[in-house]
Design an enzyme around this catalytic site. Sequence first.
Site, PDB file in Angstrom:
ATOM      1  N   ASP A  13     -78.193 -34.617  29.981  1.00  0.00           N
ATOM      2  CA  ASP A  13     -77.795 -35.893  29.794  1.00  0.00           C
ATOM      3  C   ASP A  13     -77.840 -36.387  28.409  1.00  0.00           C
ATOM      4  OD1 ASP A  13     -77.932 -36.438  32.601  1.00  0.00           O
ATOM      5  OD2 ASP A  13     -80.308 -36.493  32.601  1.00  0.00           O
ATOM      6  N   HIS A  41     -70.731 -35.035  33.422  1.00  0.00           N
ATOM      7  CA  HIS A  41     -70.507 -35.464  31.891  1.00  0.00           C
ATOM      8  C   HIS A  41     -69.759 -36.673  32.202  1.00  0.00           C
ATOM      9  CE1 HIS A  41     -71.693 -31.905  30.153  1.00  0.00           C
ATOM     10  NE2 HIS A  41     -70.399 -31.268  30.462  1.00  0.00           N
TER      11      HIS A  41
END
EC number: 6.3.4.4
Length: 424
Positions: A13, A41
Site C-alpha cells: 500500500d 493498485h
Amino acid sequence: MATRVVVGTQWGDEGKGKYIDMLAKDSDMVVRFSGGNNAGHTIVANGVKYALHLIPSGILNEGKTCIIGNGVVVDPAVLLKEIKELNEKGISTDRLLISDRAHVIMPYHKLLDELQEKFRGENSIGTTKRGIGPCYSDKTERSGIRMCDLVDEDEFVRKVRENLKVKNLIIEKVYGGQKLDEEQVISEYLEYGRKLKEYVADVNSIIFEAIEQGKNILFEGAQATFLDLDFGTYPYVTSSNPVAGGVCTGAGVGPVFINEVYGVLKAYTSRVGAGPFPTEQNNEIGDRIRELGWEYGTTTGRPRRCGWLDLVMIKYAARVNGLTALAINHVDTIGKLPKIKLCVAYKKNGQETRNFPCSLKELAQCEPVYEEFDGWDEDISNVKSFDDLPDNAKKYLSRIEEIVGVKIKLIGVGKEREQTIVVN
C-alpha cells in the site's frame, strides 16, 4: 535498453501504482511478476480512479504491452471482471498477455483459505481469503493447474477431477466444510478458459525477445518487501516473493538484465492485518495519519494500522532488493502533523542496532529510536522541484537519504501522477 523494477519497501500500500503508471510512459512493456488479486493498485489518471488487482497498471498507457507473468496466481473471474471494467471506461486490453505458466486459483483454494483461517482462530495470519496461499501450495506440491491447462479442456477436466478427490476430502473431513460440486466447477472454469484463451501466451519468449530488441521494460511489483515469504515478517507474509529477485523467477528474466530498482515507500508506515509493527501509533497520532492519508485497503477496505516511518526497515529493504532509487509518497500528508518522528535505529537490551531481526520474538524486544522533525503544514501539491519544498520537508527527506544510503528520485506531493517531483 532500460529494464526497471518497482517494489514496495514496507508492508504494501505504498502507492506503487502511481509510479508504475508514471514510469510506464517511457516503457514498451509492463510485466507483473508476483502475487494475485490479494494486492491492489489504485491509480488516479485524468480525474478517473482505477483499482487494479491483477492487470498491470501500465494498461492505462496506450500502446504498452502488459504481461501477467508466471509468478502470478490468476483468479479468472477477477481477471475477466477487470477486463470488462477497463473496457467500459474506454481502456483497451488488446495488448494484455497472460503467461501460460501462471497458476490458476480454483474454488477449492478460496474455500480452503477461508476454512484454514477460521481453524487458526486467534492465531490467524490475516489472509484476504482469496485462495492465494493454497494456490501457491499446490504449485509447490506440483498439483496446481496452470493457464495452459485451463485452455486445454481435456487436460483441465482431468486435473480438476483428480484434485477434487483430495480437496473435497480435506474440506469435509478435516475442516467440516461442504464439498464442492465437481461438474459445476468444471463448467464454470471451462467458460473462463474460452474467454481468456486469446490472452494466454508463452510470455517468457516475448519478454526475452523485447530484451534482445533493446526495448524498455518495467517490472511491476505487488505487495512489498516485508510481506515477502523469505524476507518478510514471517509468518505474517504473503505466499510469494515480491522482492526484486522475484522478477527472475516470476518473469523468467536473469538478474544481468535488470538495470534499475525503484523502492517505493510512504513518508510514514502502514500495515493491514496482524503482525509486528515496531513504530505503530495505536493512539490519536495513528488515527490522524490514517484519516489524512485515507489509509483503507484497496482490496479489503480494512482500516490500516499507521505509525512513523521506520528507516531500519527501509535500509533492510534497500539491501534485499538492491535499490538504486527511492520513490516516496505522502510527503504532503505527513507534513500536516506539527511534529514528525523518524525511526533511525532500534534499541534492544540497551544496545542500538540498525539491523532488522528475523525472529518476531526478538523484534518485539526492540524499541524504536526516534529523531523528531517539525512539520510543514502548507500546500505543496503543485510544487515541481525539490528546491521549492519547505525547508522542514527538505530536512526530513535528506535525513532519509542519508540513513538509507539511496537517493530519492521521485517525491509524491499528491494523489495525481502529475503531482510528483522528479529529482535529477
